[in-house]
Motif scaffolding. Sequence first.
Motif, PDB file in Angstrom:
ATOM      1  N   ILE A 107       0.842  -1.201   0.000  1.00  0.00           N
ATOM      2  CA  ILE A 107       0.000   0.000   0.000  1.00  0.00           C
ATOM      3  C   ILE A 107       0.877   1.251   0.000  1.00  0.00           C
ATOM      4  CG2 ILE A 107      -1.591   1.350   1.403  1.00  0.00           C
ATOM      5  CD1 ILE A 107      -2.954  -1.270   2.174  1.00  0.00           C
TER       6      ILE A 107
ATOM      7  N   SER B 177       2.317   1.784  -3.409  1.00  0.00           N
ATOM      8  CA  SER B 177       1.417   1.922  -4.554  1.00  0.00           C
ATOM      9  C   SER B 177       1.332   3.374  -5.034  1.00  0.00           C
ATOM     10  CB  SER B 177       0.022   1.392  -4.216  1.00  0.00           C
ATOM     11  OG  SER B 177      -0.557   2.191  -3.214  1.00  0.00           O
ATOM     12  N   ARG B 178       1.782   4.306  -4.203  1.00  0.00           N
ATOM     13  CA  ARG B 178       1.849   5.691  -4.686  1.00  0.00           C
ATOM     14  C   ARG B 178       3.094   5.846  -5.537  1.00  0.00           C
ATOM     15  NH1 ARG B 178       1.866   9.438   0.076  1.00  0.00           N
ATOM     16  NH2 ARG B 178       2.918   7.632   0.947  1.00  0.00           N
TER      17      ARG B 178
ATOM     18  N   ARG C 170       1.054  -4.075  -4.446  1.00  0.00           N
ATOM     19  CA  ARG C 170       1.234  -2.840  -5.206  1.00  0.00           C
ATOM     20  C   ARG C 170       0.556  -2.951  -6.575  1.00  0.00           C
ATOM     21  NH1 ARG C 170       3.560  -1.364  -9.092  1.00  0.00           N
ATOM     22  NH2 ARG C 170       4.647  -3.346  -9.381  1.00  0.00           N
TER      23      ARG C 170
ATOM     24  N   VAL D 280      -3.336  -3.048  -6.150  1.00  0.00           N
ATOM     25  CA  VAL D 280      -3.912  -1.763  -5.757  1.00  0.00           C
ATOM     26  C   VAL D 280      -3.836  -0.771  -6.915  1.00  0.00           C
ATOM     27  CG1 VAL D 280      -3.550   0.251  -4.270  1.00  0.00           C
ATOM     28  CG2 VAL D 280      -3.552  -2.036  -3.289  1.00  0.00           C
TER      29      VAL D 280
ATOM     30  N   ARG E  67     -11.178   5.561  -6.239  1.00  0.00           N
ATOM     31  CA  ARG E  67     -10.675   6.293  -5.084  1.00  0.00           C
ATOM     32  C   ARG E  67     -11.281   7.704  -5.052  1.00  0.00           C
ATOM     33  NH1 ARG E  67      -5.502   6.163  -2.674  1.00  0.00           N
ATOM     34  NH2 ARG E  67      -4.866   4.728  -4.297  1.00  0.00           N
TER      35      ARG E  67
ATOM     36  N   PRO F 191      -9.169   8.488   4.251  1.00  0.00           N
ATOM     37  CA  PRO F 191      -8.201   7.609   3.561  1.00  0.00           C
ATOM     38  C   PRO F 191      -8.266   6.166   4.026  1.00  0.00           C
ATOM     39  CG  PRO F 191      -7.160   9.672   4.128  1.00  0.00           C
ATOM     40  CD  PRO F 191      -8.548   9.745   4.675  1.00  0.00           C
ATOM     41  N   PHE F 192      -8.345   5.946   5.360  1.00  0.00           N
ATOM     42  CA  PHE F 192      -8.384   4.573   5.854  1.00  0.00           C
ATOM     43  C   PHE F 192      -9.642   3.867   5.368  1.00  0.00           C
ATOM     44  CE2 PHE F 192      -9.788   1.443   9.011  1.00  0.00           C
ATOM     45  CZ  PHE F 192      -8.695   0.581   8.957  1.00  0.00           C
TER      46      PHE F 192
ATOM     47  N   TYR G 177      -9.443   2.689   1.774  1.00  0.00           N
ATOM     48  CA  TYR G 177      -8.754   1.410   1.618  1.00  0.00           C
ATOM     49  C   TYR G 177      -9.598   0.256   2.141  1.00  0.00           C
ATOM     50  CZ  TYR G 177      -4.388   3.039  -0.233  1.00  0.00           C
ATOM     51  OH  TYR G 177      -3.448   3.546  -1.076  1.00  0.00           O
ATOM     52  N   ARG G 178     -10.168   0.455   3.333  1.00  0.00           N
ATOM     53  CA  ARG G 178     -10.877  -0.639   3.992  1.00  0.00           C
ATOM     54  C   ARG G 178     -12.101  -1.086   3.193  1.00  0.00           C
ATOM     55  NH1 ARG G 178     -13.374  -4.000   5.040  1.00  0.00           N
ATOM     56  NH2 ARG G 178     -14.184  -4.940   6.954  1.00  0.00           N
TER      57      ARG G 178
ATOM     58  N   ILE H  94     -10.890   0.021  -1.880  1.00  0.00           N
ATOM     59  CA  ILE H  94      -9.736  -0.492  -2.642  1.00  0.00           C
ATOM     60  C   ILE H  94      -9.459  -1.951  -2.313  1.00  0.00           C
ATOM     61  CG2 ILE H  94      -7.316  -0.122  -3.205  1.00  0.00           C
ATOM     62  CD1 ILE H  94      -8.640   2.364  -3.870  1.00  0.00           C
ATOM     63  N   LEU H  95      -9.286  -2.263  -1.030  1.00  0.00           N
ATOM     64  CA  LEU H  95      -8.863  -3.625  -0.679  1.00  0.00           C
ATOM     65  C   LEU H  95      -9.854  -4.717  -1.103  1.00  0.00           C
ATOM     66  CD1 LEU H  95      -6.933  -3.240   2.699  1.00  0.00           C
ATOM     67  CD2 LEU H  95      -6.054  -3.568   0.391  1.00  0.00           C
TER      68      LEU H  95
END
Lengths: 224, 219
Positions: free
Chosen positions: A45, A48-49, A112, A115, A123, A133-134, A137-138, A141-142
């Motif tokens: 994660i 991945s940026r 990576r 994601v 996003r 942000p969390f 992801y939770r 994305i995940l």
Amino acid sequence: MPDLGLEVLWRGKNFVRLLGGLWVALRISLIAAGISVVAGILLGIAASRKRSVSSVILRIWLGIIHIMPQMVLLFLMYFGTTRAFGWNLSGETAAIIVFSLWGAAEMGDLVRGAVSSIPVIQRESAEALGLKPFQVYRWIILPQAVRRLLPLSINLITRMIKTTSLVTLIGVVEILKVAQQIIEANRKASPNAAFGVFLTIFVMYYLACRPLSLAAKKLEKHWR
Amino acid sequence: MDWAYIEKVLPLYGKATWLTLRTGTAGILLATLVGLLCAAVLHWRIPVLRRLIAAYVELSRNTPLLVQLFFIYYGLPKIGIKTNPEACGIAGLAFLGGGYMAEAFRSGIEAVDRIQEESALSLGLTRKQTFLSVILPQAAAISVSAFMANVVFLMKETSVFSAVSLMDLMFTAKDQIGLYYRTTESLFLLVGAYLLILLPLSLLGTFWERRLRHAGFGT
């Protein structure tokens, strides 16, 4: 019918001892796999940026791990670091460290990739809806990344189980070592034990790995 | 780091590097051959044989090379099949690699659109011509990245050959550590020798793959 040396398995506790040896190998890979999955997800994660420090670190780390045979990495850890830093490592600990370093890098790369494969709009939409942000992801994305990730990470674990057979070469008493002990001990009574015992190990590894790779294949087809 | 010592043992490592290269190359070539044959059998769906090949691919991909080597080297002589260490290493690598190569080629062949085969057949090409001059070239371009990944993987796998008493790089390094406690120098030479073998190989893979993609082949 030539003597295949299979009867040695049923003498005394030989078969149980072999299973115990397999467990030593499996335990190493399971511990390392656990560490790798957790570390890999965090690392992946972070990496991945694009153009972040962590993505560069992951790339270099992966490069080193990819180019060197696992056997060399085990040697570096078992003989090299103990010499350089003067600490004491058991073969098993050295193996767990090496496999975790290896697994975390590979897992990080998989995460990576998974994601980054999710369209940016997912996003952006989530952020526009006010998710933190969390939460992005939770909840966004995940769950989507996991579909791509699961078959690949099962394959990684299968590879890890196969690679643990190497630890016998740095002195860990696992299945191959136990096999050699059994063959030595029964040299007189069953001279053909080597065939039967190594055939059994062959089958045992197959039975340990085949269900995993089958599951990975099924999941891949199922989620395509 | 004791450079005088390194200079003294350099020929030893040179010999071991040559052995690793030689057995690795032989094993990879054999594995490629086995893989091609298996992929062809799977593609043509030859009855019975196809099931055997599928079982072989699963067996070779789901067991570690070390276990395969032990079985070949210590197990098979008991039923009358004797090998020397070098032949054993090459055979093991071919057995393991054959399965991986078959998988790589098979997925490459599968990735070629069915319409290519149908068009070729409707233009009057025979089955053999269709396979050799229409499907195979396209499949090869797609398979290159998996093929090169396998080549690097198999070359790395040669590092377990020391277990069947082949005097390869791992064997030499372990020997030197055991005999003279030259840990730092031995590991330095070990890593250097493997870099010498693997770095060009992996760069070649990247280069080749990029070229093919550049030419518009593949996916």
